[in-house]
Write a protein that holds these residues in place. Structure first.
Motif, PDB file in Angstrom:
ATOM      1  N   TYR A  30       2.461  11.067   3.409  1.00 27.65           N
ATOM      2  CA  TYR A  30       1.735   9.945   3.686  1.00 27.65           C
ATOM      3  C   TYR A  30      -0.148  10.194   4.219  1.00 27.65           C
ATOM      4  CZ  TYR A  30       5.571   6.870   4.177  1.00 27.65           C
ATOM      5  OH  TYR A  30       6.844   6.562   4.198  1.00 27.65           O
ATOM      6  N   GLU A  31      -0.267  11.355   4.853  1.00 27.34           N
ATOM      7  CA  GLU A  31      -1.794  12.366   4.043  1.00 27.34           C
ATOM      8  C   GLU A  31      -1.802  13.028   2.727  1.00 27.34           C
ATOM      9  OE1 GLU A  31       0.974  12.730   6.552  1.00 27.34           O
ATOM     10  OE2 GLU A  31      -0.379  12.298   8.885  1.00 27.34           O
TER      11      GLU A  31
ATOM     12  N   ASN B  53      -4.169   9.552  -3.249  1.00 24.67           N
ATOM     13  CA  ASN B  53      -4.767   7.796  -3.972  1.00 24.67           C
ATOM     14  C   ASN B  53      -6.569   8.783  -4.125  1.00 24.67           C
ATOM     15  OD1 ASN B  53      -2.038   6.548  -4.293  1.00 24.67           O
ATOM     16  ND2 ASN B  53      -2.735   6.047  -1.861  1.00 24.67           N
ATOM     17  N   GLN B  54      -7.671   9.083  -3.349  1.00 19.42           N
ATOM     18  CA  GLN B  54      -8.518   8.758  -2.966  1.00 19.42           C
ATOM     19  C   GLN B  54      -8.870   9.656  -4.478  1.00 19.42           C
ATOM     20  OE1 GLN B  54      -9.797  10.881   0.453  1.00 19.42           O
ATOM     21  NE2 GLN B  54      -8.505   9.014   1.511  1.00 19.42           N
TER      22      GLN B  54
ATOM     23  N   TYR C 274       0.735  -1.539   0.087  1.00 23.67           N
ATOM     24  CA  TYR C 274       0.154   0.421  -0.331  1.00 23.67           C
ATOM     25  C   TYR C 274       1.073   1.595   0.295  1.00 23.67           C
ATOM     26  CZ  TYR C 274      -3.744   3.250   1.504  1.00 23.67           C
ATOM     27  OH  TYR C 274      -4.081   4.282   1.447  1.00 23.67           O
TER      28      TYR C 274
ATOM     29  N   TYR D  52      -0.107  11.500  -0.070  1.00 23.32           N
ATOM     30  CA  TYR D  52      -0.689  10.091  -0.971  1.00 23.32           C
ATOM     31  C   TYR D  52      -2.110   9.894  -0.403  1.00 23.32           C
ATOM     32  CZ  TYR D  52       4.701   8.734  -1.883  1.00 23.32           C
ATOM     33  OH  TYR D  52       5.094   8.561  -2.011  1.00 23.32           O
ATOM     34  N   GLU D  53      -2.507   9.511   0.486  1.00 22.96           N
ATOM     35  CA  GLU D  53      -4.051   9.257   1.315  1.00 22.96           C
ATOM     36  C   GLU D  53      -5.041  10.025  -0.272  1.00 22.96           C
ATOM     37  OE1 GLU D  53      -5.383   6.865   2.825  1.00 22.96           O
ATOM     38  OE2 GLU D  53      -4.393   6.695   3.954  1.00 22.96           O
ATOM     39  N   LYS D  54      -4.407  11.382   0.260  1.00 19.66           N
ATOM     40  CA  LYS D  54      -5.258  12.363  -0.563  1.00 19.66           C
ATOM     41  C   LYS D  54      -5.270  12.182  -1.941  1.00 19.66           C
ATOM     42  CE  LYS D  54      -5.252  16.167   2.494  1.00 19.66           C
ATOM     43  NZ  LYS D  54      -4.735  17.466   2.991  1.00 19.66           N
TER      44      LYS D  54
ATOM     45  N   MET E 166       2.321   2.933   4.283  1.00 19.61           N
ATOM     46  CA  MET E 166       1.844   4.630   5.244  1.00 19.61           C
ATOM     47  C   MET E 166       1.148   3.986   6.149  1.00 19.61           C
ATOM     48  SD  MET E 166       0.507   5.739   2.680  1.00 19.61           S
ATOM     49  CE  MET E 166      -0.396   5.974   0.593  1.00 19.61           C
TER      50      MET E 166
END
Length: 512
Positions: A428-429, A435-436, A181, A431-433, A415
């Motif tokens: 990584y925050e 990815n979404q 991930y 990265y999350e945004k 992550m």
């Protein structure tokens, strides 16, 4: 006699292919690993002579009732010496003891050419790294165990990793590995030196497509501010330039995102023709330097040192690419939305080998590795205050000549790992945004089979390697260059390749 000879040959080949495994204070040293192996063989032989029985596989690797189960985990990078120390450290962690397992860290030293022989042999192999088309091939040769039943009863683990990643490891109706991930998608962008934007007075927001960059290139040329760097490798055609298309394997077949109806030949599309004409025009105007035909730079982190005159770059992007080890400010200009592709989902996977004697224990350790930051950071970075220390919550390497390394992007859930002191804390925050915001490719989850046209795929690839680069960098007259390329591809059998892709894509759409 023949069986003994085959066994001895297989053992010799496997011994040559390995760099060693580390656990129980062995330090991952190759010589100590050999000594340990010889001692174990000798003891096993003596035991067999005394009892007349072979030691059972459960007794050799431990069992749930008593001794810990040994799990040998295979990574793709070379051994640097401290694998045994780190394995011992991990094995003493309470959550690992509670699982009643003992891990060994094994490394291939990059060369995995003998892996099929290893898998077919008797050597203990429990968990191993894989990725891309190699992963698909090994699933088809029945190398990995299907873990879908475990996951079906374990929503906690399944939901800890995005479903699109699980989709990439789903083949033949089963799930054959745990995907890493990390960033999910692929996105192409222009990176511009902010000083150049300021000096030229060009607003980055005015650039929506690669063609929109021409006023910036003209101003850079007039003020002698540098040139444009365009990747000269075929990978650069996957995305970005053709934001209306999703790319299928080998970059031959493409799918129009507006309707996602069929697979067509990229090199016969109007999008490709328009791009080649643009590059030729820019080349004639002097915007693309001549050395671009031979020089190759993949990532921005080394471009300032090596190519300081390239102040505008077209490259693959992930969050904070513009901040990776550069000592000047770059402005990213995005040419597309991030796209989740099959390549991205299958880039890094750890599977449980079919021959693993304790698949349930291997699964439980994989779950721990991907959900417990302490395990993930130990496998990736090593031992606290030995291999690294924390500075304000971020990792600082204590070994410039590191005695241990496991690449973060290829060793479990990124992550939940530490960021390093030279990275933004919110990496990584972001990265999350990112990815979404990524959209799935139209063919996400498909596994193309090119067996019936493999010779034609090889022929087409050879044609592209010979003719494509000068064309996409503007060194060849567009009309005649495109005509020549497409004729060569037709002679190589591209129409059969596209037809095979489209037939499988249509079946894929029906099964969705």
């Amino acid at each position: 006699m023949k069986k003994k000879l085959v066994a001895l040959t297989l053992s010799a080949v496997m011994a040559l292919s390995l760099i060693g495994c580390g656990s129980q204070g062995s330090g991952g040293n190759q010589e100590s690993s050999k000594d340990s192996s010889s001692q174990q063989e000798s003891e096993a032989k003596e035991s067999q002579e005394a009892t007349g029985k072979e030691e059972s596989s459960e007794e050799a690797s431990g069992d749930s009732a008593g001794e810990p189960v040994t799990l040998r985990i295979w990574f793709q990078e070379p051994s640097l010496g401290d694998e045994g120390k780190i394995a011992d450290y991990i094995n003493e962690l309470p959550q690992v003891k509670d699982l009643n397992v003992k891990i060994e860290i094994c490394k291939w030293n990059w060369d995995r050419s003998n892996l099929p022989l290893q898998i077919a042999g008797d050597e203990q192999m429990d968990i191993g790294w894989d990725g891309g088309s190699d992963f698909i091939s090994r699933v088809n040769m029945d190398a990995y165990a299907d873990i879908s039943e475990y996951l079906k009863n374990d929503p906690e683990f399944y939901n800890a990793i995005p479903e699109s990643l699980w989709l990439g490891t789903t083949l033949r109706g089963g799930i054959y590995g745990v995907p890493t991930y990390k960033e999910l998608g692929e996105q192409w962008a222009l990176l511009v030196d902010k000083n150049v934007l300021q000096k030229t007075g060009i607003d980055a927001a005015s650039i929506k497509t690669i063609a929109d960059a021409e006023p910036l290139l003209k101003a850079m040329q007039e003020q002698s501010l540098g040139a444009m760097y365009i990747a000269n490798y075929q990978e650069s055609l996957k995305l970005g330039m053709f934001d209306a298309y999703d790319f299928t394997p080998y970059y031959l077949g493409v799918i129009n995102r507006s309707d996602a109806a069929k697979v067509e030949n990229l090199y016969e599309t109007q999008k490709f023709a328009d791009y080649v004409k643009l590059m030729y025009d820019w080349n004639q105007k002097g915007y693309i330097p001549e050395e671009a035909l031979t020089d190759s730079v993949n990532w921005v982190n080394s471009q300032h040192e090596l190519y300081g005159n390239y102040c505008l770059r077209y490259c693959s992007y992930a969050p904070y690419t513009e901040k990776n080890n550069v000592d000047y400010d770059l402005e990213p200009i995005f040419l597309e939305q991030p796209v989740v592709t099959n390549d991205a989902t299958r880039g890094s996977i750890f599977g449980i080998y079919k021959k693993c004697k304790n698949p349930e224990k291997a699964y439980q350790f994989l779950k721990l590795w991907n959900t417990d930051p302490e395990i993930k950071n130990a496998i990736t970075w090593g031992i606290p205050d030995v291999h690294y220390r924390l500075v304000d919550g971020q990792l600082e390497d204590l070994n410039k000549e590191s005695s241990y390394v496991c690449m973060n992007w290829a060793s479990g859930n990124v992550m939940i790992s530490y960021t390093t002191v030279n990275e933004p804390k919110d990496k990584y925050e972001q990265y999350e945004k990112w990815n979404q915001s990524a959209v799935p490719a139209a063919d996400l989850g498909i596994v193309y089979n090119f067996d019936e046209v493999s010779d034609k795929v090889t022929n087409c690839t050879a044609v592209l390697e010979e003719y494509l680069t000068p064309l996409i960098l503007g060194f060849v007259e567009p009309e005649s260059g495109i005509e020549q390329l497409n004729q060569k591809l037709k002679d190589a059998g591209v129409e059969d390749v596209i037809a095979a892709q489209d037939a499988q894509y249509q079946d894929f759409l029906q099964d969705k």
